[in-house]
Scaffold this motif. Structure first.
Motif, short mmCIF file in Angstrom:
data_model
loop_
_atom_site.label_atom_id
_atom_site.label_comp_id
_atom_site.label_asym_id
_atom_site.label_seq_id
_atom_site.Cartn_x
_atom_site.Cartn_y
_atom_site.Cartn_z
N GLY A 236 0.90 -1.10 0.45
CA GLY A 236 -0.07 -0.26 -0.52
C GLY A 236 0.79 1.63 0.27
N SER A 237 2.00 1.19 0.11
CA SER A 237 3.03 2.47 -0.64
C SER A 237 2.65 3.16 -1.59
CB SER A 237 4.41 1.86 -0.42
OG SER A 237 5.61 3.37 -0.57
N LYS A 238 3.08 4.08 -1.49
CA LYS A 238 2.59 5.37 -2.34
C LYS A 238 3.80 5.58 -3.24
CE LYS A 238 -1.29 8.23 -0.56
NZ LYS A 238 -1.71 9.52 0.52
N ILE A 239 4.68 5.47 -2.64
CA ILE A 239 6.30 5.94 -2.59
C ILE A 239 6.90 4.29 -3.80
CG2 ILE A 239 8.78 5.62 -3.08
CD1 ILE A 239 7.93 7.32 -0.62
N ARG A 240 7.02 3.94 -5.54
CA ARG A 240 7.27 2.53 -5.81
C ARG A 240 8.53 1.82 -6.10
NH1 ARG A 240 8.91 1.38 -11.16
NH2 ARG A 240 7.78 -0.72 -12.23
N ALA A 241 8.66 1.32 -5.27
CA ALA A 241 10.11 0.47 -4.42
C ALA A 241 10.37 -1.35 -4.41
CB ALA A 241 10.03 0.61 -2.71
N PRO A 242 10.93 -2.27 -5.39
CA PRO A 242 10.71 -3.05 -5.24
C PRO A 242 10.69 -3.35 -3.95
CG PRO A 242 12.94 -2.11 -5.44
CD PRO A 242 12.68 -1.25 -5.21
N PRO A 243 9.19 -5.07 -4.39
CA PRO A 243 8.93 -5.27 -3.26
C PRO A 243 9.95 -6.72 -2.30
CG PRO A 243 8.44 -6.64 -5.25
CD PRO A 243 8.96 -4.81 -5.16
N LEU A 244 10.02 -6.44 -1.39
CA LEU A 244 11.08 -7.52 0.11
C LEU A 244 9.99 -8.99 -0.56
CD1 LEU A 244 12.36 -4.92 1.85
CD2 LEU A 244 12.90 -5.47 -0.24
N GLU A 245 8.96 -9.39 -0.82
CA GLU A 245 8.93 -10.42 -0.20
C GLU A 245 9.36 -11.12 -1.04
OE1 GLU A 245 6.50 -7.97 0.21
OE2 GLU A 245 6.52 -7.47 1.72
N GLY A 246 9.72 -12.56 -0.87
CA GLY A 246 9.95 -13.56 -1.83
C GLY A 246 11.99 -13.27 -2.80
N LEU A 247 11.81 -11.79 -1.65
CA LEU A 247 13.56 -11.87 -2.58
C LEU A 247 14.45 -13.00 -2.34
CD1 LEU A 247 14.93 -9.64 -4.40
CD2 LEU A 247 15.36 -8.05 -2.37
N TYR A 248 14.78 -12.84 -1.16
CA TYR A 248 16.27 -13.80 -1.06
C TYR A 248 15.97 -14.77 -1.89
CZ TYR A 248 19.90 -15.15 1.85
OH TYR A 248 21.10 -15.69 2.05
N GLY A 249 17.27 -14.93 -2.17
CA GLY A 249 17.90 -15.97 -3.21
C GLY A 249 17.81 -15.89 -4.56
N ARG A 250 16.75 -14.37 -5.12
CA ARG A 250 16.50 -15.02 -6.88
C ARG A 250 16.84 -13.74 -7.32
NH1 ARG A 250 9.99 -13.17 -6.73
NH2 ARG A 250 9.89 -13.29 -8.84
N PRO A 251 17.13 -14.23 -8.59
CA PRO A 251 18.36 -13.33 -9.32
C PRO A 251 17.32 -11.60 -9.21
CG PRO A 251 17.03 -15.18 -10.84
CD PRO A 251 16.62 -15.62 -8.83
N VAL A 252 18.52 -11.19 -9.91
CA VAL A 252 17.66 -9.28 -9.48
C VAL A 252 18.05 -8.41 -11.23
CG1 VAL A 252 17.31 -7.40 -8.53
CG2 VAL A 252 16.95 -9.23 -7.07
#
Length: 313
Positions: A236-252
């Motif tokens: 629900g953030s108004k600032i568009r930032a990368p989501p952190l859910e499911g981030l760890y261990g994945r390619p970015v």
């Protein structure tokens, strides 16, 4: 069994300590052999060409390339063999097992602080279970330190500004010395500790007795909200930032076209140096937290983000 015949030799207590001992013995024997040959030739030439010896001293020009090539090739083959042997032992020591236990270590003048994922903290001590690989994620708060456990034949420098990893495993229960092997200031000699290896059942009981009210991930979540990170990365953030859910261990994917795996180092760098690796399709809006959070707080934030690995936004 050969080590029991060497006076004053204390056998190591890790699965690789025997290989390290054997490699060390091989290096000593090779060095002694080279030194013995050198002194033999020096003595031979001193005796043969001494001033009172009647020997032909005319200036004969003769090539001896076959001798030179021979001893150079033999020396090269010998030391390349030692290098390959040492490299195989190194890769065996630094492999990453699947069932490893992760413990965080923060070095600072002049103490070792260890943190277990459940929130258990120790000063100048580290409790570990026997016969189970333990990965130490190490960071320095100030200067270069060196994590040294003689009984395990392991030593690893801890450098400020980056994470260091080392795998340890202890075969038998007991208490073993921990030293800093890099001069780090006036009280360097007092930066000592102990590794306490326990049977798995005893270790589980110790963790239960030492358990705090919240885990590292829980403390990291509270710090995440306290620092205002949830205002950008939360739902629900108004600032568009990368989501952190499911981030760890994945390619970015990054804005420069490259790709990086979201591991501990990536998360740490993203907090302290957010503009060094900008995620593709996102603006570089995140401020740097360098100097605003300590290494211990960084560990808690990393653990919190790792705890979100099973979630998807």
């Amino acid at each position: 069994m050969w080590r029991q015949w060497i006076p004053f030799w204390h056998p190591g207590l890790s699965p690789q300590s025997g290989d390290v001992d054997l490699l060390f013995a091989g290096l000593l024997m090779t060095s002694a052999l080279v030194l013995g040959i050198l002194f033999f030739l020096l003595t031979l030439f001193c005796v043969r060409y001494r001033a009172g010896n009647l020997i032909d001293r005319e200036d004969h020009i003769a090539k001896s390339w076959h001798w030179e090539v021979g001893w150079t090739t033999a020396s090269l083959a010998c030391f390349v063999g030692l290098f390959v042997w040492g490299a195989s032992v190194y890769f065996e020591m630094y492999k990453t097992p699947a069932d490893e236990l992760v413990v965080f270590v923060v070095a600072k003048q002049w103490m070792w602080k260890t943190q277990h994922p459940g929130g258990q903290a120790e000063i100048n001590a580290l409790h570990v279970p026997t016969n189970r690989p333990v990965r130490l994620v190490m960071a320095s708060q100030d200067v270069i330190h060196s994590f040294f456990i003689p009984a395990l034949r392991l030593k690893h420098d801890v450098v400020p500004g980056r994470y260091q990893d080392i795998e340890i495993e202890v075969d038998r229960p007991g208490t073993y010395h921990l030293f800093c092997a890099e001069y780090c200031g006036t009280d360097h000699s007092g930066m000592i500790g102990e590794i306490v290896a326990m049977d798995p059942a005893d270790f589980s009981n110790w963790l239960t007795r030492q358990a705090p009210s919240s885990s590292l991930a829980g403390e990291g979540g509270a710090l995440f909200r306290e620092l205002g990170c949830s205002g950008c990365h939360g739902p629900g953030s108004k600032i568009r930032a990368p989501p952190l859910e499911g981030l760890y261990g994945r390619p970015v994917p990054l804005s420069d076209g490259s790709t990086v795996i979201a591991d501990d180092k990536y998360i740490r760098d993203s907090i302290l140096l957010p503009r060094s690796q900008i995620v593709a399709s996102y603006e570089p809006l995140m401020p740097s937290f360098e100097g605003k959070v300590s290494e211990e707080q960084l560990l808690r934030l990393v653990m919190y983000i790792k705890s979100l690995a099973g979630r998807r936004s």
